[in-house]
Design a protein around this motif. Structure first.
Motif, PDB file in Angstrom:
ATOM      1  N   ARG A  36      17.736   0.541  -9.678  1.00  9.74           N
ATOM      2  CA  ARG A  36      18.645   1.661  -9.492  1.00  9.74           C
ATOM      3  C   ARG A  36      18.183   2.559  -8.343  1.00  9.74           C
ATOM      4  N   THR A  37      19.144   3.216  -7.738  1.00  6.03           N
ATOM      5  CA  THR A  37      18.853   4.203  -6.699  1.00  6.03           C
ATOM      6  C   THR A  37      18.424   5.485  -7.408  1.00  6.03           C
ATOM      7  N   ARG A  38      17.160   5.508  -7.822  1.00  7.74           N
ATOM      8  CA  ARG A  38      16.648   6.580  -8.669  1.00  7.74           C
ATOM      9  C   ARG A  38      15.174   6.798  -8.360  1.00  7.74           C
ATOM     10  N   PHE A  39      14.731   8.039  -8.453  1.00  6.34           N
ATOM     11  CA  PHE A  39      13.377   8.428  -8.070  1.00  6.34           C
ATOM     12  C   PHE A  39      12.311   7.547  -8.721  1.00  6.34           C
ATOM     13  N   ILE A  40      12.305   7.454 -10.032  1.00  5.52           N
ATOM     14  CA  ILE A  40      11.225   6.730 -10.698  1.00  5.52           C
ATOM     15  C   ILE A  40      11.312   5.232 -10.435  1.00  5.52           C
ATOM     16  N   ASP A  41      12.526   4.683 -10.328  1.00  6.69           N
ATOM     17  CA  ASP A  41      12.680   3.260 -10.017  1.00  6.69           C
ATOM     18  C   ASP A  41      12.154   2.951  -8.621  1.00  6.69           C
ATOM     19  N   LEU A  42      12.448   3.828  -7.669  1.00  6.62           N
ATOM     20  CA  LEU A  42      11.950   3.644  -6.310  1.00  6.62           C
ATOM     21  C   LEU A  42      10.426   3.694  -6.287  1.00  6.62           C
ATOM     22  N   CYS A  43       9.853   4.678  -6.966  1.00  7.30           N
ATOM     23  CA  CYS A  43       8.392   4.800  -7.007  1.00  7.30           C
ATOM     24  C   CYS A  43       7.759   3.541  -7.605  1.00  7.30           C
ATOM     25  N   ARG A  44       8.354   3.039  -8.667  1.00  7.84           N
ATOM     26  CA  ARG A  44       7.812   1.861  -9.334  1.00  7.84           C
ATOM     27  C   ARG A  44       7.810   0.655  -8.380  1.00  7.84           C
ATOM     28  N   GLU A  45       8.903   0.475  -7.633  1.00  5.77           N
ATOM     29  CA  GLU A  45       8.999  -0.670  -6.716  1.00  5.77           C
ATOM     30  C   GLU A  45       8.070  -0.500  -5.515  1.00  5.77           C
ATOM     31  N   LEU A  46       7.983   0.705  -4.968  1.00  4.62           N
ATOM     32  CA  LEU A  46       7.082   0.941  -3.842  1.00  4.62           C
ATOM     33  C   LEU A  46       5.632   0.693  -4.257  1.00  4.62           C
ATOM     34  N   GLY A  47       5.329   0.989  -5.507  1.00  3.77           N
ATOM     35  CA  GLY A  47       3.974   0.800  -6.003  1.00  3.77           C
ATOM     36  C   GLY A  47       3.537  -0.640  -6.086  1.00  3.77           C
ATOM     37  N   GLU A  48       4.470  -1.573  -5.927  1.00  5.37           N
ATOM     38  CA  GLU A  48       4.142  -3.003  -5.970  1.00  5.37           C
ATOM     39  C   GLU A  48       3.867  -3.588  -4.587  1.00  5.37           C
ATOM     40  N   LEU A  49       3.978  -2.782  -3.529  1.00  7.46           N
ATOM     41  CA  LEU A  49       3.839  -3.303  -2.164  1.00  7.46           C
ATOM     42  C   LEU A  49       2.395  -3.377  -1.687  1.00  7.46           C
ATOM     43  N   GLY A  50       1.475  -2.735  -2.407  1.00  4.92           N
ATOM     44  CA  GLY A  50       0.068  -2.825  -2.037  1.00  4.92           C
ATOM     45  C   GLY A  50      -0.402  -1.781  -1.041  1.00  4.92           C
ATOM     46  N   ALA A  51       0.457  -0.829  -0.688  1.00  3.69           N
ATOM     47  CA  ALA A  51       0.082   0.244   0.248  1.00  3.69           C
ATOM     48  C   ALA A  51      -0.101   1.541  -0.528  1.00  3.69           C
ATOM     49  N   TRP A  52      -0.762   2.508   0.098  1.00  2.75           N
ATOM     50  CA  TRP A  52      -0.798   3.853  -0.459  1.00  2.75           C
ATOM     51  C   TRP A  52       0.629   4.418  -0.412  1.00  2.75           C
ATOM     52  N   VAL A  53       1.086   5.006  -1.496  1.00  2.60           N
ATOM     53  CA  VAL A  53       2.407   5.629  -1.557  1.00  2.60           C
ATOM     54  C   VAL A  53       2.214   7.107  -1.867  1.00  2.60           C
ATOM     55  N   ARG A  54       2.616   7.962  -0.935  1.00  5.73           N
ATOM     56  CA  ARG A  54       2.399   9.410  -1.067  1.00  5.73           C
ATOM     57  C   ARG A  54       3.753  10.113  -1.173  1.00  5.73           C
ATOM     58  N   LEU A  55       3.917  10.961  -2.176  1.00  4.29           N
ATOM     59  CA  LEU A  55       5.197  11.600  -2.467  1.00  4.29           C
ATOM     60  C   LEU A  55       5.223  13.050  -1.959  1.00  4.29           C
TER      61      LEU A  55
END
Length: 455
Positions: free
Chosen positions: A230-249
């Motif tokens: 879904r186009t949603r904050f927590i869903d986006l964060c969850r998917e970005l967290g699988e890419l192996g990079a640092w994710v900063r909000l």
């Protein structure tokens, strides 16, 4: 507001191609706009100059949030006109062209923020494109799947939406950039994936209101890989967290659903860092500011967040001297800061912005009182920061290397965003820009850490 005047280096090849210069001012969101404009121009055969003399035309991407930023933008336009003569203006200040043309009538065109096609069209009119469709850029910018980046190779800003639905009384961003318009989640994830595959180690998620992502689309679902996202904050964060990079909000408003992200932080999927613009703590001031989000029981929520994610770093910004702010209100803010123990805090003296509803409020605070409150706030925050950083001495922390110098290296911990937070000054050898290394912290001051790279 600090100006960013960056452009890719001028390549030696394709010397006959038309050349564009760029002055990019303001926030990271504007920097992303500049990157998109240059990427499109590169695809059409343009090359780029780091100075006025080498450019056939200059683009000035303006900031119009504060009057001081507008003045800086007007000065940059004037300088570009004096040094080059052909100037195209875009960005937030361009949303009101008359504010520019009455001062600088000789500019070639004026467009508002994220109007990429109009900017490119204006460049076409000033300097027609070459037939050469491939321009060899400096090495870190050759990957066409990424496009042109104006940040170092190892980190990139990932803009997930435009505009804002909030109507804070001190802000005119909605009138400049419009209402919230979220990018489709599959578009954002595809861009993030390309960036990581291209060598980016850190994704800095930005928008005007990151936690409102997808509200305007009613959280529209899309197929992504073998699942639905879904186009949603927590869903986006969850998917970005699988890419192996640092994710900063960044720019996360404290809506109730934000609480969900701290589990991802504790699990190591998203950096234990959150940028929340609290702006104040006194109820009367927050009401006059028309701040969105759940402002009640914020201190309790912060405690809960830190229970879930003990290593959490909280960054925020605050305004002192807002119309109607009393000494009692300011004391409430100071007491709140002592209890909240915000790790990284910026403070701004209230500045009236043309067109902002706050201008209609009674109780203007004299400049000398704004100045005095600013210094009291910063003195308190320096003490909080120094004590927090002192506790890191003796620990070994992951650090991303930003710069290399003759005396050592400069990097950042997971609790530091580039350009706005502190640094780690590292001694060692053989390190490269973008390396993530373990550093033993040996000392600290009010804002920065010092350490030795682990062998």
């Amino acid at each position: 507001m600090t100006a960013k005047k960056k452009s890719p280096s001028k390549p030696e090849s394709a010397a006959s191609s038309p050349t564009v210069g760029l002055v990019s001012l303001g926030c990271p969101k504007a920097l992303v706009d500049s990157e998109r404009i240059l990427t499109q121009l590169r695809a059409e055969g343009y090359q780029f100059s780091p100075d006025y003399d080498g450019a056939d035309v200059v683009i000035v991407n303006t900031c119009g949030f504060l009057d001081s930023a507008k003045e800086e933008s007007l000065n940059a336009i004037g300088e570009a006109l004096a040094e080059n003569g052909k100037v195209i203006v875009t960005g937030c200040m361009g949303a009101k062209p008359e504010d520019i043309t009455k001062i600088h009538p000789k500019v070639l065109s004026v467009t508002g923020p994220h109007q990429y096609e109009a900017v490119v069209s204006a460049v076409h009119d000033a300097v027609p494109p070459s037939q050469n469709k491939f321009i060899d850029l400096v090495p870190q910018q050759k990957d066409d799947s990424i496009g042109i980046k104006l940040t170092p190779r190892h980190y990139a800003y990932l803009k997930i939406s435009e505009g804002c639905n909030n109507r804070c009384s001190f802000c005119i961003i909605p009138s400049l950039r419009g209402d919230l318009a979220s990018r489709p989640v599959i578009q954002v994830l595809a861009e993030a994936e390309r960036l990581v595959k291209g060598g980016v180690k850190e994704l800095l998620v930005i928008s005007q209101d990151t936690s409102a992502y997808g509200v305007d689309t009613k959280y529209r679902p899309y197929p992504w890989k073998n699942r639905t996202v879904r186009t949603r904050f927590i869903d986006l964060c969850r998917e970005l967290g699988e890419l192996g990079a640092w994710v900063r909000l960044h720019y996360v408003y404290p809506y109730p659903h934000v609480d969900e992200v701290f589990e991802l932080m504790n699990a190591g999927k998203v950096l234990p860092y959150i940028d929340i613009p609290f702006q104040h703590a006194a109820p009367a001031v927050l009401k006059n500011m028309r701040r969105p989000g759940n402002q009640e029981k914020t201190l309790e929520r912060i405690k809960d967040w830190r229970k879930i994610c003990p290593d959490l770093t909280i960054r925020s910004t605050f305004i002192v001297g807002f119309p109607g702010e009393t000494e009692e209100d300011f004391q409430t803010l100071l007491e709140w800061m002592k209890e909240a123990q915000i790790d990284r805090a910026g403070c701004f003296k209230y500045e009236a912005v043309k067109g902002a509803k706050a201008n209609e409020l009674a109780g203007a605070v004299p400049e000398e009182i704004k100045e005095e409150r600013f210094h009291r706030f910063m003195t308190l925050q320096q003490d909080i920061s120094a004590k927090k950083l002192k506790k890191k001495i003796g620990k070994t922390l992951p650090v991303i290397i930003d710069e290399m110098g003759s005396g050592g290296y400069t990097g950042r911990t997971q609790g530091d965003a580039p350009e706005i937070d502190g640094c780690v000054y590292v001694t060692g050898s053989g390190l490269k820009q973008g390396d993530i290394v373990n550093v033993k912290i040996t000392s600290a001051d009010e804002y920065d850490l010092f350490g030795e790279a682990a062998a």
